[in-house]
Write an enzyme that holds these catalytic residues in place. Structure first.
Site, PDB file in Angstrom:
ATOM      1  N   ASP A  25      -8.012  -4.711  -4.612  1.00 29.07           N
ATOM      2  CA  ASP A  25      -7.073  -4.980  -3.776  1.00 29.07           C
ATOM      3  C   ASP A  25      -6.499  -6.276  -3.351  1.00 29.07           C
ATOM      4  O   ASP A  25      -6.179  -6.807  -2.250  1.00 29.07           O
ATOM      5  CB  ASP A  25      -7.404  -4.056  -2.558  1.00 29.07           C
ATOM      6  CG  ASP A  25      -7.795  -2.881  -2.425  1.00 29.07           C
ATOM      7  OD1 ASP A  25      -7.654  -2.189  -3.777  1.00 29.07           O
ATOM      8  OD2 ASP A  25      -7.923  -2.096  -1.554  1.00 29.07           O
ATOM      9  N   LYS A 130      -5.019   3.565  -5.956  1.00 28.87           N
ATOM     10  CA  LYS A 130      -5.900   4.184  -4.913  1.00 28.87           C
ATOM     11  C   LYS A 130      -5.367   4.534  -3.746  1.00 28.87           C
ATOM     12  O   LYS A 130      -4.958   3.814  -3.042  1.00 28.87           O
ATOM     13  CB  LYS A 130      -7.344   3.635  -4.871  1.00 28.87           C
ATOM     14  CG  LYS A 130      -7.375   2.477  -4.210  1.00 28.87           C
ATOM     15  CD  LYS A 130      -8.711   1.832  -4.234  1.00 28.87           C
ATOM     16  CE  LYS A 130      -8.829   0.353  -3.588  1.00 28.87           C
ATOM     17  NZ  LYS A 130      -8.730   0.595  -2.096  1.00 28.87           N
ATOM     18  N   CYS A 163     -12.509  -1.928   1.992  1.00 28.73           N
ATOM     19  CA  CYS A 163     -12.456  -1.541   0.726  1.00 28.73           C
ATOM     20  C   CYS A 163     -13.530  -1.956  -0.443  1.00 28.73           C
ATOM     21  O   CYS A 163     -13.921  -1.232  -1.276  1.00 28.73           O
ATOM     22  CB  CYS A 163     -11.123  -1.589  -0.055  1.00 28.73           C
ATOM     23  SG  CYS A 163      -9.825  -0.807   1.037  1.00 28.73           S
TER      24      CYS A 163
END
Ligand code: C5J
Length: 221
Positions: A25, A130, A163
């Site tokens: 990310d 995701k 995450c």
């Protein structure tokens, strides 16, 4: 052939041919002003520290021919993959899907959803989109890794306790050996970053190992 990488709680022998670099990310929505991270009230400049170490590990992995996998957190344009429990939080004008300076917040295809230019994926590097925090939830990441015979994951990205942690926990339960590259991760909360790394390596490496970019790139050289 395996190589020993200095890490906590103990050095780990890694087989590079069975290793993937997983970059979590590193998106404009988390690292740049005007994105999702800032709408949640965070100081996004705190994540900049991870970019250089991430780039160093990325360059070394590419030079060594190690599989590089990037992830992006975000939602379909109709938000059908976003649970109400995730959407209904905070100021409605700043929620997921609302318009912002980098397009609709945390929505796929918008400028804010892109990976930052310094870490842009190469054309053949898998990019996993995701909808959740963990990179294994509702994605084909496990297939991508198993199809390549991957056993070891070098994990970088943001944010450490959200995450990165969720993904490492998911990977650990699936049998992967995770080596988190500590300085190539960052959090909006420095104390959470530090404790998040400690949690991974505690109890004999309950979730995996923690190393740093200098040690990992030295072992790759
Ligand atoms: C967050 C992430 N922090 N990538 N996402 O919401 O860690």
């Amino acid at each position: 052939m395996t190589v020993s990488v200095d890490a906590l709680p103990a050095p780990i022998n890694i087989d590079w041919s069975r290793t993937a670099l997983l970059i979590i990310d590193m998106q404009r929505d988390f690292l740049e002003p005007g994105g999702f991270g800032e709408t949640l009230g965070n100081n996004v400049s705190l994540l900049a520290a991870a970019v250089g170490p991430c780039r160093a590990v990325l360059d070394a992995a590419r030079a060594k021919g190690i599989l590089v996998v990037h992830t992006r957190e975000g939602h379909k344009t109709d938000l059908s993959d976003a649970p109400p429990a995730k959407l209904d939080r905070g100021d409605p004008a700043l929620r997921i899907g609302a318009p912002g300076p980098m397009g609709r917040i945390l929505v796929r295809g918008e400028p804010g959803h892109d990976i930052i230019p310094a870490l842009a994926p190469l054309p053949l590097e898998p990019v996993i989109d995701k909808p959740g925090k963990g990179a294994f939830f509702a994605t084909d990441l496990d297939h991508v890794l198993r199809n390549r015979g991957i056993e070891f994951l070098l994990v970088c990205g943001v944010t450490t306790e959200v995450c990165v942690h969720t993904t490492v926990r998911e990977a650990n339960d699936r049998g992967y050996r995770c080596i988190v590259v500590g300085d190539a991760c960052a959090s909006y909360f420095p104390e959470f970053h530090a404790v998040g790394l400690r949690m991974i390596a505690a109890q004999g490496g309950i979730f995996g190992w923690v190393s740093d970019s200098a040690k990992v790139t030295a072992a790759m050289a």
